[in-house]
Enzyme design. Structure first.
Site, PDB file in Angstrom:
ATOM      1  N   HIS A 169     -12.494  20.860  28.794  1.00  0.00           N
ATOM      2  CA  HIS A 169     -12.760  19.870  27.732  1.00  0.00           C
ATOM      3  C   HIS A 169     -13.275  20.369  26.486  1.00  0.00           C
ATOM      4  O   HIS A 169     -14.612  19.432  26.394  1.00  0.00           O
ATOM      5  CB  HIS A 169     -13.643  18.833  28.133  1.00  0.00           C
ATOM      6  CG  HIS A 169     -12.124  18.147  29.148  1.00  0.00           C
ATOM      7  ND1 HIS A 169     -12.568  17.399  30.584  1.00  0.00           N
ATOM      8  CD2 HIS A 169     -11.336  18.203  29.732  1.00  0.00           C
ATOM      9  CE1 HIS A 169     -11.517  17.567  31.170  1.00  0.00           C
ATOM     10  NE2 HIS A 169     -10.578  17.630  30.746  1.00  0.00           N
ATOM     11  N   GLU A 201      -5.442  17.509  38.601  1.00  0.00           N
ATOM     12  CA  GLU A 201      -4.683  17.702  37.478  1.00  0.00           C
ATOM     13  C   GLU A 201      -3.442  19.239  38.203  1.00  0.00           C
ATOM     14  O   GLU A 201      -3.626  20.224  36.759  1.00  0.00           O
ATOM     15  CB  GLU A 201      -4.947  17.799  35.971  1.00  0.00           C
ATOM     16  CG  GLU A 201      -5.726  16.755  35.701  1.00  0.00           C
ATOM     17  CD  GLU A 201      -6.186  16.862  34.388  1.00  0.00           C
ATOM     18  OE1 GLU A 201      -5.314  16.539  33.387  1.00  0.00           O
ATOM     19  OE2 GLU A 201      -6.873  16.952  34.109  1.00  0.00           O
ATOM     20  N   HIS A 213      -7.460  15.327  24.394  1.00  0.00           N
ATOM     21  CA  HIS A 213      -8.394  15.828  25.640  1.00  0.00           C
ATOM     22  C   HIS A 213      -8.599  16.928  26.244  1.00  0.00           C
ATOM     23  O   HIS A 213      -9.367  16.879  26.234  1.00  0.00           O
ATOM     24  CB  HIS A 213      -6.356  15.619  26.632  1.00  0.00           C
ATOM     25  CG  HIS A 213      -7.356  16.261  28.447  1.00  0.00           C
ATOM     26  ND1 HIS A 213      -6.013  15.514  29.135  1.00  0.00           N
ATOM     27  CD2 HIS A 213      -7.678  17.016  28.919  1.00  0.00           C
ATOM     28  CE1 HIS A 213      -6.313  15.629  30.821  1.00  0.00           C
ATOM     29  NE2 HIS A 213      -7.625  16.681  30.308  1.00  0.00           N
TER      30      HIS A 213
END
Lengths: 221, 221, 221, 221
Positions: free
Chosen positions: B56, B35, B124
C-alpha cells in the site's frame, strides 16, 4: 489519563484516574491537561466508548483549516464512515481560545461526535473514539493516513470517496480481530524499538523449530 | 510466505509453505494472511514469476484513488512499462470489502496483471511480480519512487512519459545483473543497519589491501 | 572513484584510480560504475574541476521531468547561477538507455555543462562539479534544497528567481571559506553520527576552558 | 552566542559573550557568525527581548519566496499575530549578498520586526524573538508548523486566517506557563535522546509510588 505531559514522555506513574467530570479521583499537585474535558465529555455521552484520543495530526489539520471535506479514499480509511462530523466552537461559544477546557465545551464536542467515531475540530485537530484501546489506535492511525493520501490524490485530480457499500464492507473488515491484532502488535514493537526495549517474540506456529532458525532468531535480539 | 504478521516483524520461523491454492502445506494453528490468494493466484497464472509483493505504498495509492495514470517518468521507473494495468474489483464482483481474500478474486487480479510485472488495485495499493526476489525488490522500490516523482513533477506542469524506445532500452538496462546486484546489496545493508546487525563487508578488488585502510575498515564495524 | 557500489556502503579500499578516459589505472576484477564517463568527461573538459557528483536527488528530478526551469530562489541556492544547463541525450544520440556509459555521451554532457557548475540531465538527475570536494558538497546539497523550496513555493504562487546582482553577490558569499567550512564540518559530523563514530571535537576558542564545561563536554561524547 | 558553528554541533565552551554591538567581550581567535548583528540589532531595539533565533526553516521559506502571506491558520500558530512583518533588504540597501552582516542591516531588520515577535526575510528565512528562551523556542517551532500546515491547506482550497479575537485569545493561551513548560520539557528530552543522554525523569505526582510501577520505570531507562 496522564498528568499534563507531552505524550511521548508519559510513564506508568504519570497515569491518574479521573471521574466522568474530569476531576482527579485522588487529590494531587500534578498539573493536569487543560483539555481533559474532551475525554470526560465523550465518556459521559458514549457508554460504548472505552478509549479516546485527541491529536493535531499534520495530515488531518489541513481539513480542519481549508473546509475540504475529509472522506474515506482507500480501504484502510473506511472507518471514517460516510460523513465525518466537524465541530466549530463558534456555533455554541463564539470566539474562544480554540482550546476545549470547559465542561460545556467538552459536552458540545461530544454532541458533534454523536454516534460517530471521529470528529474534526475547526482550526485545531481531531478527536477519535474506540470501543477498545486497540481499535482506537487503529482508527486514529488509519484515518490520519487516509487524510494524507487524500491530500496527495487531490493534487492529481478530483477525488471521490469510496461508495456507501464499500465504506460499510471495508470498514467492517478493517475492525475484525485479525487486522486489528496484527497492527496492534506492530505498533507496540515500534514503540519498543523507539525505547530500546525490543526483543523479538517467538510465537508457536505448530512447525518444529529448526536449530538454525533458533540461532538466527537469537542473533536478532 | 509468513504467517499473518506485520512484514517488519517477520522472522525465519514465521515462514510457511503454501500450495498454489494458497493452502498451507503442513497443518498449522497460525493465523494466515487473508490476502494470500493474491500471491497464489499470480503463481498459478504465471510460471515465470518467482516472487510477488503486495503493498500500500503511499506514493502509489494516489494513482489508485485519483484516476491519474501512473507512467514511467525517469530512467529508473522504466520497468513500469508503457501501460500500467489497473484492476477494479467492481468489474467482476461489484461492491466488496476491497480485500482480495477469495480465490476467484486472486484469479481476477492475476488476469488484470496479464503479462505485466505490476498491477494497480483501485483504492487499495499495488501488486508487483518478479522473476527473482532481487528483481522483485528492484521493481517494487523503483516503481514507488517513480510514482513519488510523478506526483511532484505534476505540481510543476504537464508530465509526459518516457517514449516507447526509452522505456524498452532503459527498462532492459535497469534489470541487468550489475544494477540489480548493487541495489540488492544496498537494501540488505539497510535492513541490517535497521536491525543492528550490520558489519561492513570487504570484497577483494584485486588491489593489495593497505594496512591503514584495514585499520579504518575495522573501526567502521 | 569507488568500484560499483551503493555510495552509502563505500569503504576506503573500494576506491580506485582512473585515467581521464575512465579506465582503471591498475588491473582489477572489480565491477566498475557504468557511468564513470560522466566524471572522466568533465575532468577532461574542465581542468578547474577537482570533484564531481552525479545524483538522482528527488527534489531535482521533477525539474528534469516537467520542463519547469530550475532557478535560484533563496540565498543559499545562488550558486545555481542565472541559467541552469539542461542536457537532453536525444539531441546527440536519439533514444538511449538514458544511462551515460559511452565516452561520447560523457563528452556530450560535459559540453552541456560548459563553464557552469551544475547540469540537469533529462529524465535522469543532475551532475555537479566543484573546485574542491568541500565546495562540490556545498553546491550539491544546496542546489537540491533550492529545488525543494522552489517546488513548495510554486504551490503558493508565481516564483521568480533572485535577480542577477543577488545571484552574483550571494553566490560569492556562499562559497567563502567560512560558510563552506562550517557546512563541511557539519556534514562530516552527520556522517560520523550515522556510522556511530562521532566524538565531539573541541577547538580552542582562546578562552580558558572552565572545568565544569570540560566535564559537560566529556559527558556528551 | 556560539562561535561560528553549525547549531547542531554547538557545545558549552563554544558560547561567547557579545556586546549589543555584536563585538565579543573577550578577545578571541574563534571565527564568529557573520550574521550576529541580527541578534545584536534586535537586542538593541527591544529591551523586552531576551532570546533570538534566526533560521531557514523549509516550511517558512516558501513564504519568503512566493509572496504568499504567512498567517495563523491553527490554534498553535496564533502567536504569529494578525500580520507577519516582511523585511526586504532592497528597500534600504538595494542588491546585497542577502546576508545580514552589517550593523545597519541588523538595525534595518530590527525596525521591520517592530513590536512583533517574528519577521520574515525575503529569500532568506525568518528571525524570531522571545521574552525567554522557552517562549522563543515555542514561537519558533509552532510558527514553522503553522507555515507547513498553511502550505498543505492551500493545496486543498482557499485558506483564511484565524480571526482577530481568536488570534488574541489563542495566542495568550499558547504562552501560558503550562503549555510552554510541557513543550520545553518535550524538546529537551528529544535533544537528550538525539545525543544519547536521555534518562526518564520521575516527578512526584503526590500519589504513592507502586513498587511495580517503580520496576517498570527503571526498565525504561
Amino acid at each position: 489519563m496522564s498528568r499534563s505531559r507531552a505524550p511521548e514522555l508519559v510513564q506508568a506513574d504519570d497515569i491518574l484516574e479521573f471521574t466522568l467530570d474530569s476531576q482527579p479521583l485522588k487529590q494531587t499537585d500534578a498539573r493536569l491537561y487543560g483539555e481533559r474535558v474532551i475525554h470526560g465529555g465523550i465518556y459521559q455521552a458514549r457508554p460504548d466508548v472505552n478509549a479516546v484520543c485527541h491529536h493535531h495530526a499534520p495530515s488531518i489539520l489541513p481539513f480542519c483549516i481549508s473546509g475540504m471535506e475529509l472522506k474515506p479514499v482507500f480501504h484502510l480509511g473506511a472507518t471514517l464512515g460516510e460523513t465525518v462530523p466537524f465541530w466549530d466552537a463558534r456555533d455554541d461559544f463564539g470566539d474562544t481560545t480554540l482550546i476545549v477546557a470547559k465542561p460545556e465545551e467538552g459536552a458540545s464536542l461530544a454532541r458533534a461526535l454523536g454516534p460517530s467515531w471521529i470528529v474534526l475540530m475547526r482550526r485545531h485537530g481531531a478527536t477519535v473514539a474506540g470501543a477498545t484501546l486497540e481499535e482506537l489506535t487503529f482508527r486514529t492511525i488509519y484515518t490520519a493516513r487516509n487524510a494524507a493520501l487524500q491530500i496527495q490524490a487531490h493534487t492529481l485530480g478530483h477525488v471521490s470517496p469510496l461508495n456507501e457499500a464499500e465504506i460499510r464492507l471495508a470498514g467492517e473488515y478493517n475492525l475484525r480481530p485479525g487486522p486489528v491484532a496484527r497492527a496492534w502488535e506492530y505498533w507496540n514493537v515500534r514503540l519498543d524499538k523507539a525505547e530500546g526495549t525490543f526483543r523479538p517474540k517467538k510465537e508457536k506456529t505448530g512447525a518444529p523449530k529448526k536449530s538454525a532458525a533458533k540461532r538466527r532468531a537469537r542473533r536478532h535480539r
